[in-house]
Design an enzyme around this catalytic site. Sequence first.
Site: not given
Length: 259
Positions: A144, A241, A105
């Site tokens: 991500d 999201d 991340y």
Amino acid sequence: MKCISWNVNGLRAIVKKGFVDIFNELDADFFCLQETKLQAGQIELDLPGYYQYWNYAEKKGYSGTAIFTKHPALNVQLGMGIDEHDQEGRLITLEYDDFYFITCYTPNSQSELKRLDYRMKWEDDFRDYVNELSLTKSVIICGDLNVAHKEIDLKNWKTNRKNAGFSDEERQKMTDLLNSGFTDTFRHFYPDVTGVYSWWSYRFNARKNNAGWRIDYFLTSNDFVEYLEDAQILTDVLGSDHCPVQLTFNLADKSDSIN
């Protein structure tokens, strides 16, 4: 092998939205999470048949990663061994016979790029870390990564040129990582596909209008590409999201495959 990566933007919240059902339906060999936003002991997931590996941020309710896998790792490393970077629970590395499997991340550069200098340091150290691993065996990276690499990777690129996630500096670091010996698996299979994203702002009906960004990735070291079968972005999966991204590969022809 099926691998899933998903920024869940708060695991406790998404569990209330059917996470376990989605998890079971996807039936992945590796299921990786980013932005779990919890500490040890704050959740107990009953996932039969899966080993659970967690990395928590020191700051409560912030960041955090996890890997749930059907395959026990030979070794586990939390973080990259650099104290400056290892306080926020952003990295897990699992070692197997034939590869390292990493979920990441990447730090956000934040509004007005106020954390860009730190982000640049993270990028350089992360690249050194994975390149060192790749000297030993293949490396799979998912997560991500907080950057849309090319103009094709976000809807409104012209208005985001100097914003976090699409700054020239961040995009160059992704280029540097790929040039050091890694492949963006989605673009490997779909080099020219447009309008497929993995993150949408909660504002302005962004997801409804598909005004998104592709910032969630599976990367593999170049020597692993021959084993890849497909890479997908699961845009129909709701709850965060972000949506999950998926990689499938096959080591059936490789001796001494996964333990």
